[in-house]
Design a protein around this motif. Structure first.
Motif, PDB file in Angstrom:
ATOM      1  N   TYR A 311      11.493 -48.953   0.426  1.00  0.00           N
ATOM      2  CA  TYR A 311      10.351 -49.784   0.055  1.00  0.00           C
ATOM      3  C   TYR A 311       9.442 -49.076  -0.944  1.00  0.00           C
ATOM      4  O   TYR A 311       8.973 -49.677  -1.924  1.00  0.00           O
ATOM      5  N   ILE A 312       9.197 -47.789  -0.707  1.00  0.00           N
ATOM      6  CA  ILE A 312       8.312 -47.036  -1.598  1.00  0.00           C
ATOM      7  C   ILE A 312       9.033 -46.625  -2.880  1.00  0.00           C
ATOM      8  O   ILE A 312       8.508 -46.779  -3.985  1.00  0.00           O
ATOM      9  N   MET A 313      10.247 -46.105  -2.753  1.00  0.00           N
ATOM     10  CA  MET A 313      10.924 -45.549  -3.926  1.00  0.00           C
ATOM     11  C   MET A 313      11.209 -46.612  -4.982  1.00  0.00           C
ATOM     12  O   MET A 313      11.172 -46.335  -6.181  1.00  0.00           O
ATOM     13  N   ARG A 314      11.493 -47.842  -4.566  1.00  0.00           N
ATOM     14  CA  ARG A 314      11.798 -48.873  -5.564  1.00  0.00           C
ATOM     15  C   ARG A 314      10.551 -49.311  -6.318  1.00  0.00           C
ATOM     16  O   ARG A 314      10.654 -50.004  -7.334  1.00  0.00           O
ATOM     17  N   LYS A 315       9.364 -48.880  -5.861  1.00  0.00           N
ATOM     18  CA  LYS A 315       8.120 -49.255  -6.517  1.00  0.00           C
ATOM     19  C   LYS A 315       7.647 -48.237  -7.540  1.00  0.00           C
ATOM     20  O   LYS A 315       6.746 -48.528  -8.327  1.00  0.00           O
ATOM     21  N   VAL A 316       8.220 -47.008  -7.517  1.00  0.00           N
ATOM     22  CA  VAL A 316       7.651 -45.942  -8.347  1.00  0.00           C
ATOM     23  C   VAL A 316       8.542 -45.632  -9.546  1.00  0.00           C
ATOM     24  O   VAL A 316       9.770 -45.638  -9.452  1.00  0.00           O
ATOM     25  N   ARG A 317       7.902 -45.342 -10.656  1.00  0.00           N
ATOM     26  CA  ARG A 317       8.578 -44.952 -11.897  1.00  0.00           C
ATOM     27  C   ARG A 317       7.719 -43.902 -12.591  1.00  0.00           C
ATOM     28  O   ARG A 317       6.671 -44.221 -13.153  1.00  0.00           O
ATOM     29  N   HIS A 318       8.127 -42.658 -12.529  1.00  0.00           N
ATOM     30  CA  HIS A 318       7.355 -41.590 -13.175  1.00  0.00           C
ATOM     31  C   HIS A 318       8.281 -40.419 -13.438  1.00  0.00           C
ATOM     32  O   HIS A 318       9.187 -40.138 -12.645  1.00  0.00           O
ATOM     33  N   LYS A 319       8.050 -39.709 -14.538  1.00  0.00           N
ATOM     34  CA  LYS A 319       8.934 -38.606 -14.924  1.00  0.00           C
ATOM     35  C   LYS A 319       8.875 -37.444 -13.943  1.00  0.00           C
ATOM     36  O   LYS A 319       9.781 -36.599 -13.934  1.00  0.00           O
ATOM     37  N   ASN A 320       7.835 -37.394 -13.118  1.00  0.00           N
ATOM     38  CA  ASN A 320       7.722 -36.312 -12.130  1.00  0.00           C
ATOM     39  C   ASN A 320       7.928 -36.805 -10.697  1.00  0.00           C
ATOM     40  O   ASN A 320       7.476 -36.172  -9.738  1.00  0.00           O
ATOM     41  N   SER A 370       1.583 -31.913  -9.748  1.00  0.00           N
ATOM     42  CA  SER A 370       0.280 -32.597  -9.731  1.00  0.00           C
ATOM     43  C   SER A 370       0.363 -33.963 -10.393  1.00  0.00           C
ATOM     44  O   SER A 370      -0.231 -34.933  -9.900  1.00  0.00           O
ATOM     45  N   LYS A 371       1.092 -34.052 -11.483  1.00  0.00           N
ATOM     46  CA  LYS A 371       1.223 -35.341 -12.170  1.00  0.00           C
ATOM     47  C   LYS A 371       1.981 -36.347 -11.312  1.00  0.00           C
ATOM     48  O   LYS A 371       1.600 -37.524 -11.232  1.00  0.00           O
ATOM     49  N   GLY A 372       3.059 -35.886 -10.670  1.00  0.00           N
ATOM     50  CA  GLY A 372       3.803 -36.782  -9.791  1.00  0.00           C
ATOM     51  C   GLY A 372       2.952 -37.249  -8.617  1.00  0.00           C
ATOM     52  O   GLY A 372       2.947 -38.437  -8.264  1.00  0.00           O
ATOM     53  N   MET A 373       2.200 -36.332  -8.006  1.00  0.00           N
ATOM     54  CA  MET A 373       1.365 -36.689  -6.863  1.00  0.00           C
ATOM     55  C   MET A 373       0.187 -37.568  -7.286  1.00  0.00           C
ATOM     56  O   MET A 373      -0.205 -38.488  -6.559  1.00  0.00           O
ATOM     57  N   ASN A 374      -0.370 -37.310  -8.455  1.00  0.00           N
ATOM     58  CA  ASN A 374      -1.467 -38.146  -8.945  1.00  0.00           C
ATOM     59  C   ASN A 374      -0.995 -39.578  -9.152  1.00  0.00           C
ATOM     60  O   ASN A 374      -1.701 -40.544  -8.811  1.00  0.00           O
ATOM     61  N   THR A 398      12.342 -29.552 -15.302  1.00  0.00           N
ATOM     62  CA  THR A 398      11.246 -30.441 -14.950  1.00  0.00           C
ATOM     63  C   THR A 398      11.254 -30.626 -13.438  1.00  0.00           C
ATOM     64  O   THR A 398      12.306 -30.871 -12.840  1.00  0.00           O
ATOM     65  N   VAL A 399      10.097 -30.489 -12.838  1.00  0.00           N
ATOM     66  CA  VAL A 399       9.997 -30.588 -11.372  1.00  0.00           C
ATOM     67  C   VAL A 399       9.548 -31.991 -10.986  1.00  0.00           C
ATOM     68  O   VAL A 399       8.622 -32.549 -11.589  1.00  0.00           O
ATOM     69  N   LYS A 400      10.212 -32.545  -9.971  1.00  0.00           N
ATOM     70  CA  LYS A 400       9.923 -33.911  -9.537  1.00  0.00           C
ATOM     71  C   LYS A 400       9.727 -33.948  -8.021  1.00  0.00           C
ATOM     72  O   LYS A 400      10.402 -33.236  -7.277  1.00  0.00           O
ATOM     73  N   VAL A 401       8.815 -34.803  -7.590  1.00  0.00           N
ATOM     74  CA  VAL A 401       8.539 -34.988  -6.163  1.00  0.00           C
ATOM     75  C   VAL A 401       9.630 -35.873  -5.563  1.00  0.00           C
ATOM     76  O   VAL A 401      10.025 -36.881  -6.146  1.00  0.00           O
ATOM     77  N   SER A 507      -6.193 -35.714  -9.957  1.00  0.00           N
ATOM     78  CA  SER A 507      -6.621 -35.881 -11.351  1.00  0.00           C
ATOM     79  C   SER A 507      -7.436 -34.664 -11.798  1.00  0.00           C
ATOM     80  O   SER A 507      -7.280 -34.172 -12.928  1.00  0.00           O
ATOM     81  N   GLU A 508      -8.294 -34.163 -10.922  1.00  0.00           N
ATOM     82  CA  GLU A 508      -9.065 -32.958 -11.242  1.00  0.00           C
ATOM     83  C   GLU A 508      -8.166 -31.728 -11.236  1.00  0.00           C
ATOM     84  O   GLU A 508      -8.332 -30.832 -12.083  1.00  0.00           O
ATOM     85  N   ILE A 509      -7.223 -31.667 -10.323  1.00  0.00           N
ATOM     86  CA  ILE A 509      -6.309 -30.521 -10.254  1.00  0.00           C
ATOM     87  C   ILE A 509      -5.516 -30.394 -11.550  1.00  0.00           C
ATOM     88  O   ILE A 509      -5.313 -29.291 -12.066  1.00  0.00           O
ATOM     89  N   ILE A 510      -5.073 -31.530 -12.106  1.00  0.00           N
ATOM     90  CA  ILE A 510      -4.330 -31.505 -13.381  1.00  0.00           C
ATOM     91  C   ILE A 510      -5.182 -30.874 -14.470  1.00  0.00           C
ATOM     92  O   ILE A 510      -4.719 -30.023 -15.237  1.00  0.00           O
ATOM     93  N   GLU A 511      -6.444 -31.284 -14.546  1.00  0.00           N
ATOM     94  CA  GLU A 511      -7.332 -30.736 -15.578  1.00  0.00           C
ATOM     95  C   GLU A 511      -7.521 -29.233 -15.402  1.00  0.00           C
ATOM     96  O   GLU A 511      -7.492 -28.474 -16.379  1.00  0.00           O
TER      97      GLU A 511
END
Length: 574
Positions: A311-320, A370-374, A398-401, A507-511
């Motif tokens: 249910y969750i995985m089919r909803k997400v699309r991100h390089k990380n 951080s980008k994947g989690m954000n 490239t690291v992915k969650v 978002s702050e952690i990425i910065e």
């Protein structure tokens, strides 16, 4: 008694072979085996010296050795040899647990804690139960001098049993001071808890309360049929149901993700666990990873987790975030297909391959995570099991969650309850079964940051449950190495704050990480420029020396190693 290198039993002559050492074992493994053997021999000697009736029976040597062998090695290291009878109690409880009618088998006794004078954490327990010999208990750890209860529970091992037991102890008002959890090789559990919070004169009432509580939990699980999929994540979660032929996953009608098993080609097995296996495979000419649930272990709880992950995985699309390809949802062949990550997990790289990340690379890995989690948090998804083992690397590093088996869509209230995840990385509010939100993932990320920095397992000298108790009750955190960049230290300490509201968002952690990465790059470039200037000046001095003194080429410079570009190597950065 058994001695090192003695491969045969010294018991009843039954022919049981005890292989105490192995030529292929590492020195550490051999040392542990020797220690295990020493504990076995000492327990056996003490039982015989005390005239214990069971110890005098034919074949007891073999039975005792079999008991030690069915439990992990650290069980022997955890046993207090001065209370040899405790081993017989553990053996008896495990034997009782074989009969479903006796599950769970429970032993409760009163102990009194006497802190040691040498400052170590190993305290002395004395039993206050009538008829039980005084002395040290089987537990080796404690915190304060007071009356406590030691609870030993054995039953058949099952998913999340430990979290259910800790939740039960919390529900009846007990405060866990220490815990020791073991699983046998044949599928049973042996869990020992030292607790406070119950009147010391009511030991039998405590045992009765525990038995009632465990039975209620079992009844709730029985009543929870596959059709009663959890509706925690309303309203979408309420749509999930399990039917006779297919496990239905909620859909908006736009995704076509159901995979025909005929199109899957299985390759080598990558990993195997109690409830599933991971294979490298091919789907429509694409390399994929195939996570298969073992049919003989599929129950309503695992079906719910499987449905939730799809249910969750089919909803997400991100390089990380690891890319979802599809799933087979027809029992018994339940599987999830994702992109294949050829680089393996960050955990394997750090702890099995003994790799390490230079600081600039470490920052890149942390930024990827951080980008994947954000992205997940922006879509109201809480991962709930963020750790190095769930961070995968592709061929480009490239690291992915990955692994959304226990992830959840955040409830409308913004907070959730119930414990999940892995203790070494788990936030204190999750351990304590308190309401929590996305900041629980930030705490886990802080532990991951420390793991990336040190290459060590968090709290490596503690069991997972002991670490969890330390995190909650004593504010335990991993030790940050000296000379760590101050901004990295600050981020670590903010991320694992006890108060979730004080932790930063991703978002702050990425910065923060991107700014730190820029500073490191500037520093590296500055050092390179200094190096180039130093080489130029040195070469200029050499030319002057050659012209004036007609010295042989190279005599004006000290002998230094050179790199591929023929420049002297003056230092190595990190």
């Amino acid at each position: 008694m058994l001695t090192e290198g003695n491969n045969s039993s010294c018991g009843s002559g039954s022919g049981v072979q005890h292989h105490t050492t192995s030529s292929s074992s590492s020195p550490a493994q051999s040392r542990l085996q020797r220690q295990k053997l020493e504990v076995y021999n000492e327990i056996l000697r003490r039982l015989k010296d005390s005239g214990n009736e069971e110890a005098m029976q034919p074949g007891f040597h073999d039975q005792l050795w079999a008991h030690f062998n069915r439990l992990p090695t650290w069980y022997a290291l955890d046993v207090n040899v001065e209370r040899a009878a405790d081993v017989l109690m553990h053996k008896r409880l495990l034997h009782l647990a074989h009969d479903p009618a006796n599950r769970p088998s429970i032993e409760v006794r009163l102990v009194q804690v006497h802190p040691t004078s040498n400052g170590n954490s190993a305290d002395t327990f004395e039993s206050d139960d009538p008829g039980i010999e005084s002395g040290q208990s089987s537990s080796k750890y404690s915190s304060r001098q007071r009356h406590m209860h030691e609870i030993t529970i054995s039953t058949d091992d099952k998913p999340k049993l430990l979290s259910q037991l800790t939740a039960l102890l919390s529900e009846i008002g007990l405060n866990i001071q220490e815990a020791h959890a073991f699983s046998t090789t044949d599928g049973f559990s042996l869990d020992v808890f030292v607790v406070e919070g119950w009147p010391h004169e009511e030991t039998e009432k405590l045992k009765a309360a525990l038995e009632r509580g465990v039975l209620k939990k079992i009844e709730r699980q029985v009543k929870s049929s596959p059709q009663s999929v959890s509706s925690v994540d309303k309203p979408d979660q309420a749509k999930m149901k399990s039917e006779l032929d297919y496990l239905t996953i909620p859909t908006d009608g736009t995704d076509v993700w159901e995979i025909d098993p005929k199109h899957l080609k299985y390759g080598t097995q990558i990993a195997s666990g109690s409830y599933g296996e991971l294979f490298k495979g091919v789907y429509c000419s694409q390399e994929v990873a195939i996570k298969v649930l073992k049919a003989d272990h599929v129950n309503s709880e695992l079906q719910r987790e499987f449905a939730q992950e799809v249910y969750i995985m089919r909803k997400v699309r991100h390089k990380n975030v690891v890319q979802f390809i599809g799933a087979c949802t027809k029992p018994p062949g339940l599987c999830i297909v994702t992109e294949f990550m050829s680089g393996g997990s960050v955990y394997d790289y750090l702890h099995k391959q003994k790799g390490f990340f230079k600081f600039p690379t470490l920052l890149k890995v942390a930024i990827d995570v951080s980008k994947g989690m954000n992205y997940l948090h922006q879509h109201n998804i809480i991962h709930r099991d963020l750790k190095a083992a769930n961070l995968l690397m592709d061929e480009n590093c490239t690291v992915k969650v990955a692994d959304f088996g226990v992830a959840r869509v955040k409830a409308q209230s913004g907070v959730m309850t119930a414990e999940t995840g892995t203790y070494r990385w788990m936030a204190p509010e999750v351990i304590e079964h308190k309401p929590y939100d996305h900041k629980a993932d930030v705490f886990s990320f802080g532990i991951v940051l420390w793991e990336l920095l040190t290459g060590k397992l968090p709290y490596e000298y503690l069991t997972p449950l002991q670490a969890a108790i330390g995190v909650v009750q004593k504010g335990l955190r991993p030790t940050i190495p000296k000379n760590t960049h101050p901004k990295y230290v600050e981020l670590l300490e903010r991320s694992w704050q006890q108060d979730p509201t004080l932790r930063p968002d991703f978002s702050e952690i990425i910065e923060i990480l991107q700014q730190l990465a820029k500073e490191i790059i500037v520093r590296i470039r500055g050092l390179e420029q200094d190096l180039d200037r130093g080489i130029g000046e040195a070469l200029g001095r050499r030319e002057t020396t050659d012209d004036d003194n007609d010295a042989p080429s190279g005599e004006g410079l000290p002998h230094m190693p050179v790199g591929r570009d023929k420049r002297p190597i003056l230092f190595k950065l990190m």
